[in-house]
Scaffold this motif. Structure first.
Motif, PDB file in Angstrom:
ATOM      1  N   TYR A  32       0.667  -1.223  -0.358  1.00 17.18           N
ATOM      2  CA  TYR A  32      -0.067  -0.200   0.362  1.00 17.18           C
ATOM      3  C   TYR A  32       0.780   0.893   0.072  1.00 17.18           C
ATOM      4  N   ALA A  33       2.017   1.407   1.058  1.00 14.41           N
ATOM      5  CA  ALA A  33       3.099   2.611   0.462  1.00 14.41           C
ATOM      6  C   ALA A  33       3.027   2.686  -0.708  1.00 14.41           C
ATOM      7  N   LYS A  34       3.279   1.454  -2.348  1.00 13.08           N
ATOM      8  CA  LYS A  34       3.711   1.406  -2.861  1.00 13.08           C
ATOM      9  C   LYS A  34       2.458   2.501  -3.916  1.00 13.08           C
ATOM     10  N   LYS A  35       1.006   1.885  -3.365  1.00  6.03           N
ATOM     11  CA  LYS A  35      -0.117   2.162  -3.835  1.00  6.03           C
ATOM     12  C   LYS A  35      -0.175   4.068  -4.010  1.00  6.03           C
ATOM     13  N   GLY A  36       0.844   4.317  -2.945  1.00 12.17           N
ATOM     14  CA  GLY A  36       0.196   5.953  -1.830  1.00 12.17           C
ATOM     15  C   GLY A  36      -0.024   6.306  -0.931  1.00 12.17           C
ATOM     16  N   PHE A  37       0.057   5.187  -0.415  1.00 11.59           N
ATOM     17  CA  PHE A  37      -0.861   5.394   0.650  1.00 11.59           C
ATOM     18  C   PHE A  37       0.442   5.568   2.265  1.00 11.59           C
ATOM     19  N   GLU A  38       0.253   6.144   2.737  1.00 14.34           N
ATOM     20  CA  GLU A  38       0.767   6.520   4.146  1.00 14.34           C
ATOM     21  C   GLU A  38       0.893   5.715   5.337  1.00 14.34           C
ATOM     22  N   THR A  39       1.977   4.486   5.525  1.00 17.19           N
ATOM     23  CA  THR A  39       2.005   3.625   6.207  1.00 17.19           C
ATOM     24  C   THR A  39       3.077   2.872   7.050  1.00 17.19           C
ATOM     25  N   HIS A  40       2.311   2.528   7.973  1.00 19.35           N
ATOM     26  CA  HIS A  40       3.716   2.339   9.348  1.00 19.35           C
ATOM     27  C   HIS A  40       3.137   0.708   9.595  1.00 19.35           C
ATOM     28  N   GLY A  41       4.471  -0.184   9.894  1.00 19.45           N
ATOM     29  CA  GLY A  41       4.065  -0.700  10.529  1.00 19.45           C
ATOM     30  C   GLY A  41       4.989  -1.542  11.435  1.00 19.45           C
ATOM     31  N   SER A  42       4.718  -1.751  12.256  1.00 20.21           N
ATOM     32  CA  SER A  42       5.271  -2.158  13.933  1.00 20.21           C
ATOM     33  C   SER A  42       5.389  -3.971  14.019  1.00 20.21           C
TER      34      SER A  42
END
Length: 211
Positions: free
Chosen positions: A65-75
């Protein structure tokens, strides 16, 4: 992508045992396509463009989803799996800074809030899933997407493929087991359940924070 291949940290299985997302097995491809479609549909329904995935493993969904333009974070609780996630990010020209080491039990509203929290294939691994849900409630600002294996179907399918016979089909690391109805009832104590989907062999819920 790099995967953990069933390793353990502090005695807990982390990440994915194999690349189920890139598998060429037609059955695995069919099952993962159903999961992917359900998750994509629910994310689209929220209308948000950012999310925090709790228990992100090697970072597949966060990076997608980051590559789709979303602002993402993972932990994730595992430092080793987050190292793999950061390697995968570098390979895909995505900032490794979107990944961090943090247990679900250590989440807090000041540092980890998000309009949408995604927590898939995590609660079944927790010694205290109720405490986990309490923490998700603390950091979710609007929506939550949850998924767990649907039992007893999950274990039946493992037995059919002659996996984990001595454990009656239970996948290593799975401490909790919910049917569709039991999982809905549990989650309803913490969130408003907006929609339920059943991409075989999972139960997935789209929820909203109770006002």
């Amino acid at each position: 992508m790099a995967f953990s291949s069933g390793k353990k940290e502090d005695g807990i299985v982390f990440g994915n045992a194999y690349d189920k997302y890139g598998s060429t097995n037609p059955v695995v491809k069919y099952l993962m396509r159903g999961f992917d479609q359900s998750l994509d549909h629910y994310i689209s329904q929220t209308g948000v463009k950012e999310f925090h995935e709790i228990g992100c493993g090697e970072g597949y969904w966060v990076l997608k989803y980051a590559k789709k333009g979303f602002e993402t974070h993972g932990s994730d609780f595992s430092s080793e799996v987050i190292s793999l996630a950061k390697e995968n990010a570098a390979e895909q020209a995505v900032s490794a800074d979107i990944f961090s080491v943090k247990s679900i039990y250590d989440l807090n509203a000041d540092s980890d809030p998000s309009q949408l929290i995604v927590c898939c294939e995590v609660l079944e691994h927790l010694e205290n899933p109720v405490a986990g849900l309490e923490k998700l409630k603390e950091v979710a600002q609007e929506y939550v997407i949850l998924s767990v294996p649907s039992e007893p179907l999950w274990r039946i399918l493992n037995l059919v493929r002659f996996k984990y016979i001595s454990d009656l089909g239970n996948t290593p690391g799975h401490l909790n087991h919910w049917s569709r109805s039991r999982f809905i009832n549990l989650v309803s104590d913490y969130f408003e359940v907006l929609s339920v989907s059943s991409p075989t062999p999972w139960t997935m819920l789209l929820c909203r924070v109770k006002k």
